[in-house]
Design a protein around this motif. Structure first.
Motif, PDB file in Angstrom:
ATOM      1  N   ASP A  69       0.802  -1.226   0.000  1.00  0.00           N
ATOM      2  CA  ASP A  69       0.000   0.000   0.000  1.00  0.00           C
ATOM      3  C   ASP A  69       0.835   1.276   0.000  1.00  0.00           C
ATOM      4  O   ASP A  69       0.387   2.318  -0.460  1.00  0.00           O
ATOM      5  CB  ASP A  69      -0.928   0.027   1.225  1.00  0.00           C
ATOM      6  N   GLU A  70       2.039   1.205   0.542  1.00  0.00           N
ATOM      7  CA  GLU A  70       2.857   2.418   0.645  1.00  0.00           C
ATOM      8  C   GLU A  70       4.269   2.204   0.083  1.00  0.00           C
ATOM      9  O   GLU A  70       5.253   2.489   0.774  1.00  0.00           O
ATOM     10  CB  GLU A  70       2.976   2.854   2.114  1.00  0.00           C
ATOM     11  N   PRO A  71       4.345   1.718  -1.160  1.00  0.00           N
ATOM     12  CA  PRO A  71       5.694   1.423  -1.691  1.00  0.00           C
ATOM     13  C   PRO A  71       6.599   2.651  -1.750  1.00  0.00           C
ATOM     14  O   PRO A  71       7.803   2.536  -1.516  1.00  0.00           O
ATOM     15  CB  PRO A  71       5.410   0.871  -3.098  1.00  0.00           C
ATOM     16  N   GLU A  72       6.018   3.847  -2.028  1.00  0.00           N
ATOM     17  CA  GLU A  72       6.864   5.049  -2.111  1.00  0.00           C
ATOM     18  C   GLU A  72       7.512   5.342  -0.758  1.00  0.00           C
ATOM     19  O   GLU A  72       8.673   5.720  -0.692  1.00  0.00           O
ATOM     20  CB  GLU A  72       6.048   6.271  -2.561  1.00  0.00           C
ATOM     21  N   LYS A  73       6.727   5.157   0.314  1.00  0.00           N
ATOM     22  CA  LYS A  73       7.259   5.387   1.661  1.00  0.00           C
ATOM     23  C   LYS A  73       8.374   4.388   1.959  1.00  0.00           C
ATOM     24  O   LYS A  73       9.410   4.748   2.508  1.00  0.00           O
ATOM     25  CB  LYS A  73       6.134   5.215   2.694  1.00  0.00           C
ATOM     26  N   VAL A  74       8.121   3.123   1.583  1.00  0.00           N
ATOM     27  CA  VAL A  74       9.132   2.092   1.830  1.00  0.00           C
ATOM     28  C   VAL A  74      10.434   2.455   1.123  1.00  0.00           C
ATOM     29  O   VAL A  74      11.519   2.394   1.708  1.00  0.00           O
ATOM     30  CB  VAL A  74       8.627   0.707   1.355  1.00  0.00           C
ATOM     31  N   ARG A  75      10.314   2.899  -0.162  1.00  0.00           N
ATOM     32  CA  ARG A  75      11.516   3.207  -0.945  1.00  0.00           C
ATOM     33  C   ARG A  75      12.347   4.326  -0.325  1.00  0.00           C
ATOM     34  O   ARG A  75      13.563   4.349  -0.483  1.00  0.00           O
ATOM     35  CB  ARG A  75      11.127   3.586  -2.381  1.00  0.00           C
ATOM     36  N   GLU A  76      11.681   5.233   0.389  1.00  0.00           N
ATOM     37  CA  GLU A  76      12.414   6.331   1.023  1.00  0.00           C
ATOM     38  C   GLU A  76      13.346   5.838   2.131  1.00  0.00           C
ATOM     39  O   GLU A  76      14.364   6.458   2.401  1.00  0.00           O
ATOM     40  CB  GLU A  76      11.437   7.348   1.656  1.00  0.00           C
ATOM     41  N   PRO A 153      19.744   5.132   4.704  1.00  0.00           N
ATOM     42  CA  PRO A 153      18.534   4.318   4.853  1.00  0.00           C
ATOM     43  C   PRO A 153      18.415   3.776   6.274  1.00  0.00           C
ATOM     44  O   PRO A 153      19.411   3.637   6.978  1.00  0.00           O
ATOM     45  CB  PRO A 153      18.767   3.168   3.869  1.00  0.00           C
ATOM     46  N   LYS A 154      17.170   3.507   6.680  1.00  0.00           N
ATOM     47  CA  LYS A 154      16.944   2.902   7.985  1.00  0.00           C
ATOM     48  C   LYS A 154      17.241   1.407   7.908  1.00  0.00           C
ATOM     49  O   LYS A 154      17.787   0.828   8.836  1.00  0.00           O
ATOM     50  CB  LYS A 154      15.484   3.086   8.413  1.00  0.00           C
ATOM     51  N   VAL A 155      16.799   0.798   6.804  1.00  0.00           N
ATOM     52  CA  VAL A 155      16.998  -0.640   6.635  1.00  0.00           C
ATOM     53  C   VAL A 155      17.767  -0.868   5.341  1.00  0.00           C
ATOM     54  O   VAL A 155      17.392  -0.364   4.284  1.00  0.00           O
ATOM     55  CB  VAL A 155      15.649  -1.397   6.549  1.00  0.00           C
TER      56      VAL A 155
END
Ligand SMILES: Nc1ncnc2c1ncn2[C@@H]1O[C@H](COP(=O)(O)OP(=O)(O)O)[C@@H](O)[C@H]1O
Ligand SMILES: [Mg+2]
Lengths: 331, 290
Positions: A69-76, A153-155
């Motif tokens: 649902d939030e791929p853009e957020k994940v990519r950040e 990145p966080k991860v």
């Protein structure tokens, strides 16, 4: 904070179930490893977690964001260092880093500062303005990791970070990864099919085979789950009473005797070994040679799956072949 | 908006750096148009056939000579736009358009390479718009194409091409037409090949596209010499319109037909916009499906 959280993640390609209802969590600041043979589904899992492909079923969150649902957020918040080298041979190390900085919208001045810092951390600053084609395999891999760090990145996802590298280079990369965790506080999700890598580097590992997670724990707990160390004693003679005597020692799980050899399975072998030797001497048996084997993840994998992890030579050859094929095609 | 622009320029500048540092790539994409230009353009003198050799002229009475010359010149003007045009210059301008086919093809190929080498995945995990990836490729194709086309022009001039440009505006129109042609052709090739998973297929399909696109355009002979069915195909081929704009502004000096030029330029603009949007649309679908 939970860095990665997967619930029954599943990916099916046609008939093939590449990832089969996988669940796990990775805590912030951890080095979490997926250990399994070629084709186990490691890369497919990374591809789902990094939003490159959509799961067939199940769900996952990375740094709290839903991967579907939030791929853009994940990519950040993630960085990826893929299995294959993707740094550009025809650009310099510096240019490769700056390209990534632009892709992650890091302002130019800030990017310059970070590039310097990261290249120093990875000990590449001397080669910053050399074309990547002149780099060694280990340097390219370090640069690859460096590029995926430019946006802090966080991860960080590392897919087979030392695939095809020689032993020293691999150990060096492990050190760099540890430094990253210590100094930058990144959480690491990595995959490997090297037992020693998982053992040395990871805080916790998931053993994966045919798309299924077989066990998740710290390397040392996984190894002790095997039930003890193996002590192999070469002796002058083997007779009935020594077997009985050895079995009564605390920590001894099992004793197997043959001609001039006693194999003892024992918890904390290093503590029980002196007692074992004095028992033998009291019985008038002289000990010619002693060997103690700590159980490795190899034994763990064997006991969980009934199979040995495939040897790494095959993989190296495969990579060499692919590299040659690519060179030919480009020429 | 600014973020998008910087993504596009990052991706485009990577391509451009790789291109100007690799003389082989530049050479390989330039060699074929140059061969066409120098072999076909010099050896096959189509316009020369309409000129009456001196010895024949001498055998005729002066009034007939003048009549003949007028008729021949009329034929030349109808087919080639001007009576004193030489076939080499005519083909050289054609090749300034054709080279964009080759540079666009190699930009399309770069997507296949990026996929093969895992670079595409790196772009896809970055927080950038999917459209930026394709736009970056298209922009780099335009920059490469325009530069190499102007290079072909310089080589053409060295080999005896006669340019007649009436002013700076005409020269800028030529560059604009080249840019629009680059956008059209690279988007067209990306639209067709984006779904192909292997670079072998990529090469095969690209090669399959090049020759038909070249032969159904006015690169090698005037549209007016073509049979009816081929004219229809030529009319929807962006290469035709790009090359016709170039011929008007580069070869005919002040006497060019500005109405015809604007007509071709408008069609080219429409084609470039539609093709670029289509390229972005189709690649968004293809990249999401991966
Ligand atoms: N895009 C794909 N299409 C079909 N099968 C795939 C695809 N990607 C991976 N697979 C298959 O899924 C299985 C798991 O692959 P992968 O995740 O790459 O394994 P690993 O990284 O552990 O070596 C393999 O059998 C592989 O052939
Ligand atoms: Mg893999």
């Amino acid at each position: 904070m939970t860095a990665v959280e997967a619930h029954n993640l599943r990916k099916v390609f046609g008939e093939l179930v590449a990832v089969d209802n996988v669940s796990f969590t990775v805590e912030e600041g951890e080095i979490f490893g997926f250990l399994g043979p070629n084709g186990a589904g490691k890369t497919t899992t990374i591809n789902m977690l990094t939003t490159l492909i959509k799961p067939t079923a199940g769900s996952a969150r990375v740094w709290g964001y839903d991967i579907v649902d939030e791929p853009e957020k994940v990519r950040e918040v993630i960085g990826l260092s893929p299995q294959e080298l993707t740094v550009d041979d025809e650009l310099t190390g510096y240019e490769n880093m700056m390209l990534h900085a632009a892709l992650y919208h890091v302002p130019r001045d800030e990017a310059r500062r970070r590039v310097k810092e990261i290249l120093e951390l990875l000990e590449l600053e001397r080669f910053a303005n050399k074309k990547v084609e002149s780099y060694s395999g280990g340097m390219k891999k370090r640069l690859e990791i460096g590029c995926s760090l430019i946006h802090y990145p966080k991860v960080l996802f590392l897919d087979e970070p030392t695939l095809g590298l020689d032993v020293q280079t691999r150990a060096a990369i492990w050190n760099y990864i540890r430094t990253l965790v210590r100094e930058k506080g990144v959480t690491i999700f990595m995959t490997t099919h090297y037992m020693d890598e998982a053992d040395n580097l990871c805080d916790r590992i998931a053993i994966i085979d045919y798309g299924r997670v077989k066990a998740i724990d710290t390397p040392s707990r996984l190894k002790s789950s095997i039930g003890g160390d193996l002590v192999e004693l070469e002796v002058s003679e083997v007779n009935g009473p020594i077997g009985e005597k050895l079995r009564t020692l605390p920590g001894v799980v099992d004793v197997v005797l043959d001609n001039e050899r006693a194999v003892v399975k024992v918890v904390r072998g290093e503590e029980v070994l002196p007692a074992m030797i004095s028992v033998l001497i009291r019985e008038g048996v002289s000990v010619r040679r002693v060997e103690m084997k700590k159980p490795s993840l190899e034994e763990v994998f064997l006991s969980l799956t009934g199979r040995k992890l495939r040897d790494e030579n095959g993989v190296k050859e495969e990579i060499a072949r692919r590299t040659i094929a690519i060179r030919r095609a480009r020429a | 908006m600014i973020a998008r622009a910087s993504e596009v320029s990052a991706i485009a500048s990577r391509e451009i750096k790789k291109w100007y540092r690799s003389p082989i790539l530049l050479f390989m994409t330039t060699i074929q148009p140059l061969l066409w230009m120098s072999l076909y353009g010099k050896a096959f003198n189509l316009t020369g056939m309409f000129r009456i050799p001196e010895d024949i002229l001498k055998q005729l009475p002066p009034e007939s000579t003048a009549r003949f010359a007028a008729i021949m010149n009329e034929i030349l003007s109808r087919f080639f736009g001007a009576s004193d045009i030489d076939f080499f210059s005519y083909i050289a301008v054609g090749m300034m358009g054709v080279i964009l086919l080759f540079t666009s093809m190699s930009s399309g190929m770069s997507i296949a390479w990026d996929r093969r080498l895992g670079v595409l995945n790196k772009l896809l995990v970055a927080p950038i718009s999917r459209s930026s990836i394709i736009l970056g490729k298209v922009i780099s194709a335009i920059i490469r194409g325009v530069t190499q086309s102007l290079l072909v022009m310089l080589i053409g001039l060295a080999l005896g091409m006669r340019l007649r440009v009436s002013g700076l505006v005409e020269l800028l129109i030529a560059v604009l037409a080249l840019a629009l042609l680059g956008a059209s052709l690279s988007s067209l090739i990306i639209s067709v090949t984006i779904r192909l998973k292997s670079w072998e297929h990529h090469i095969a399909v690209s090669n399959l596209l090049t020759l038909p696109l070249m032969f159904t355009s006015s690169a090698l002979y005037p549209v007016t010499l073509m049979p009816e069915w081929l004219r229809t195909v030529a009319a929807i081929n962006p290469l035709t319109h790009g090359i016709e704009v170039l011929r008007e502004v580069l070869l005919l000096g002040a006497s060019f037909n500005s109405q015809a030029m604007l007509w071709h330029l408008s069609i080219l603009t429409i084609f470039a916009s539609v093709a670029t949007l289509l390229g972005i649309y189709l690649s968004n679908i293809a990249l999401r499906k991966m």
